[in-house]
Design a protein around this motif. Structure first.
Motif, PDB file in Angstrom:
ATOM      1  N   PRO A  14       1.992  -6.793 -11.659  1.00  0.00           N
ATOM      2  CA  PRO A  14       2.964  -6.187 -12.607  1.00  0.00           C
ATOM      3  C   PRO A  14       2.264  -4.918 -12.177  1.00  0.00           C
ATOM      4  N   ALA A  15       2.772  -3.947 -12.309  1.00  0.00           N
ATOM      5  CA  ALA A  15       2.108  -2.418 -11.545  1.00  0.00           C
ATOM      6  C   ALA A  15       2.146  -1.964 -13.267  1.00  0.00           C
ATOM      7  N   THR A  16       1.056  -1.163 -13.664  1.00  0.00           N
ATOM      8  CA  THR A  16       1.529  -0.229 -14.787  1.00  0.00           C
ATOM      9  C   THR A  16       0.939   1.107 -14.695  1.00  0.00           C
ATOM     10  N   ALA A  17       0.907   1.933 -15.912  1.00  0.00           N
ATOM     11  CA  ALA A  17       0.769   2.735 -16.018  1.00  0.00           C
ATOM     12  C   ALA A  17      -0.173   3.193 -15.565  1.00  0.00           C
ATOM     13  N   ASP A  18      -1.549   2.298 -15.954  1.00  0.00           N
ATOM     14  CA  ASP A  18      -2.389   2.956 -14.999  1.00  0.00           C
ATOM     15  C   ASP A  18      -2.672   2.995 -13.793  1.00  0.00           C
ATOM     16  N   ASP A  19      -1.633   2.213 -13.049  1.00  0.00           N
ATOM     17  CA  ASP A  19      -2.194   2.338 -11.541  1.00  0.00           C
ATOM     18  C   ASP A  19      -1.558   3.646 -11.505  1.00  0.00           C
ATOM     19  N   VAL A  20      -0.772   3.991 -11.911  1.00  0.00           N
ATOM     20  CA  VAL A  20      -0.055   6.008 -11.495  1.00  0.00           C
ATOM     21  C   VAL A  20      -1.048   6.751 -10.621  1.00  0.00           C
ATOM     22  N   PRO A  21      -2.322   6.667 -11.307  1.00  0.00           N
ATOM     23  CA  PRO A  21      -2.982   7.841 -10.949  1.00  0.00           C
ATOM     24  C   PRO A  21      -3.651   7.499  -8.535  1.00  0.00           C
ATOM     25  N   ALA A  22      -3.883   6.061  -8.863  1.00  0.00           N
ATOM     26  CA  ALA A  22      -4.802   5.119  -8.191  1.00  0.00           C
ATOM     27  C   ALA A  22      -2.828   5.359  -6.887  1.00  0.00           C
ATOM     28  N   LEU A  23      -2.038   4.926  -7.550  1.00  0.00           N
ATOM     29  CA  LEU A  23      -0.978   5.161  -6.373  1.00  0.00           C
ATOM     30  C   LEU A  23      -0.309   6.417  -6.530  1.00  0.00           C
ATOM     31  N   THR A  24      -0.627   7.486  -6.769  1.00  0.00           N
ATOM     32  CA  THR A  24       0.052   8.963  -6.422  1.00  0.00           C
ATOM     33  C   THR A  24      -1.303   9.140  -5.495  1.00  0.00           C
ATOM     34  N   ALA A  25      -2.600   8.661  -5.515  1.00  0.00           N
ATOM     35  CA  ALA A  25      -3.506   9.163  -4.737  1.00  0.00           C
ATOM     36  C   ALA A  25      -3.010   8.885  -3.721  1.00  0.00           C
ATOM     37  N   ILE A  26      -2.812   7.626  -3.102  1.00  0.00           N
ATOM     38  CA  ILE A  26      -2.535   6.668  -2.136  1.00  0.00           C
ATOM     39  C   ILE A  26      -1.163   7.153  -1.026  1.00  0.00           C
ATOM     40  N   ARG A  27      -0.211   7.775  -2.392  1.00  0.00           N
ATOM     41  CA  ARG A  27       1.359   8.115  -1.389  1.00  0.00           C
ATOM     42  C   ARG A  27       0.703   9.269  -0.686  1.00  0.00           C
ATOM     43  N   ALA A  28      -0.521   9.984  -1.827  1.00  0.00           N
ATOM     44  CA  ALA A  28      -0.310  11.931  -1.072  1.00  0.00           C
ATOM     45  C   ALA A  28      -1.061  11.679   0.083  1.00  0.00           C
ATOM     46  N   THR A  29      -1.887  10.621   0.682  1.00  0.00           N
ATOM     47  CA  THR A  29      -2.592  10.093   1.911  1.00  0.00           C
ATOM     48  C   THR A  29      -1.380  10.645   2.959  1.00  0.00           C
ATOM     49  N   PRO A  30      -1.801  11.571   3.950  1.00  0.00           N
ATOM     50  CA  PRO A  30      -1.288  12.023   5.000  1.00  0.00           C
ATOM     51  C   PRO A  30      -0.800  10.589   5.726  1.00  0.00           C
ATOM     52  N   VAL A  32       0.276   7.936   4.713  1.00  0.00           N
ATOM     53  CA  VAL A  32       1.103   7.641   3.547  1.00  0.00           C
ATOM     54  C   VAL A  32       2.607   8.422   3.465  1.00  0.00           C
ATOM     55  N   TYR A  33       1.880   9.789   2.698  1.00  0.00           N
ATOM     56  CA  TYR A  33       3.538  10.543   2.471  1.00  0.00           C
ATOM     57  C   TYR A  33       4.256  11.079   3.894  1.00  0.00           C
ATOM     58  N   ALA A  34       3.628  10.723   4.938  1.00  0.00           N
ATOM     59  CA  ALA A  34       4.629  10.769   6.111  1.00  0.00           C
ATOM     60  C   ALA A  34       5.610  10.008   6.392  1.00  0.00           C
ATOM     61  N   ARG A  35       5.238   8.582   5.462  1.00  0.00           N
ATOM     62  CA  ARG A  35       6.579   7.861   5.496  1.00  0.00           C
ATOM     63  C   ARG A  35       6.881   7.128   3.949  1.00  0.00           C
ATOM     64  N   TRP A  36       6.476   8.122   3.444  1.00  0.00           N
ATOM     65  CA  TRP A  36       7.163   7.367   1.929  1.00  0.00           C
ATOM     66  C   TRP A  36       6.603   9.254   1.075  1.00  0.00           C
ATOM     67  N   ARG A  37       7.486   9.952   1.889  1.00  0.00           N
ATOM     68  CA  ARG A  37       7.603  11.261   1.281  1.00  0.00           C
ATOM     69  C   ARG A  37       8.090  10.956  -0.303  1.00  0.00           C
ATOM     70  N   GLY A  38       7.838  12.442  -0.234  1.00  0.00           N
ATOM     71  CA  GLY A  38       7.929  12.577  -2.261  1.00  0.00           C
ATOM     72  C   GLY A  38       8.245  13.719  -2.548  1.00  0.00           C
ATOM     73  N   GLY A  39       8.339  14.131  -3.957  1.00  0.00           N
ATOM     74  CA  GLY A  39       8.743  15.609  -4.517  1.00  0.00           C
ATOM     75  C   GLY A  39       7.596  16.043  -4.606  1.00  0.00           C
ATOM     76  N   PRO A  40       7.618  17.193  -5.442  1.00  0.00           N
ATOM     77  CA  PRO A  40       6.460  18.197  -6.145  1.00  0.00           C
ATOM     78  C   PRO A  40       5.551  17.359  -6.807  1.00  0.00           C
ATOM     79  N   ASP A  41       6.078  16.535  -7.045  1.00  0.00           N
ATOM     80  CA  ASP A  41       5.138  15.607  -8.567  1.00  0.00           C
ATOM     81  C   ASP A  41       5.208  14.144  -8.549  1.00  0.00           C
ATOM     82  N   LEU A  42       4.540  14.095  -7.662  1.00  0.00           N
ATOM     83  CA  LEU A  42       4.098  12.694  -7.079  1.00  0.00           C
ATOM     84  C   LEU A  42       3.723  11.361  -8.514  1.00  0.00           C
ATOM     85  N   ALA A  43       3.184  11.614  -9.209  1.00  0.00           N
ATOM     86  CA  ALA A  43       3.093  11.359 -10.561  1.00  0.00           C
ATOM     87  C   ALA A  43       4.029  10.825 -10.577  1.00  0.00           C
TER      88      ALA A  43
END
Length: 170
Positions: A14-30, A32-43
């Motif tokens: 189960p993902a927790t709040a402690d995972d938010v920084p790592a998952l945000t960094a992964i989602r921000a990679t070009p 991943v972001y190309a497939r899992w776009r997001g708004g201005p506040d990915l975190a």
């Protein structure tokens, strides 16, 4: 979902709040972001995803670090009961079979522990790597969903609906 699942190479927990920084960094990679776009506040989006009890999010761990996330959702109407899943993985670990291991591990859990007879996944129709990954697990193409999702350029793109019956899990 409080269960931790173990694949051949990955652990899903189960993902927790402690995972938010790592998952945000992964989602921000070009990639991943190309497939899992997001708004201005990915975190904030990642944190909101983790708080959604109807779509449990599991952190994917490999080599002692969080390398992605996999989540699932369920259609519980008895005559249409099935589950679906979505996944993203850090590009630095692509090509090692970790995506297939994570999908297979969650699929086994959904079939064995939750009793689902059918699973679905819906990659972008042009995402050949994801489609190949899901085929390794036993998913089969069902059909193209035309103009299924909006791309970062504002245009609509096709998705591929794939499904897996319990007896087809490899």
């Amino acid at each position: 979902m409080a269960t931790t699942l173990h694949g051949e190479s990955v652990t899903l927990r189960p993902a927790t709040a402690d995972d938010v920084p790592a998952l945000t960094a992964i989602r921000a990679t070009p990639e991943v972001y190309a497939r899992w776009r997001g708004g201005p506040d990915l975190a904030a989006e990642v944190a909101a995803d983790l708080a959604d009890e109807l779509n449990p999010v599991l952190a994917i761990e490999y080599g002692g670090r969080t390398v992605g996330a996999i989540q699932w959702h369920a259609e519980q109407t008895p005559d249409y009961r099935h589950a679906g899943m979505d996944i993203f993985l850090d590009p630095s670990v692509h090509g090692r079979g970790l995506g297939a291991d994570a999908v297979r591990t969650l699929a086994r859990h959904l079939i064995t522990d939750h009793g689902f007879h059918r699973l679905v996944i819906d990659p972008a129709a042009d995402n050949a790597a994801a489609i190949a990954c899901y085929r390794k697990v036993g998913f089969r193409p069902v059909g193209v969903m035309r103009q299924y999702e909006r791309g970062s350029d504002g245009s609509w793109h096709d998705g591929l609906l794939m499904d897996l019956l319990a007896e087809e899990l490899s």
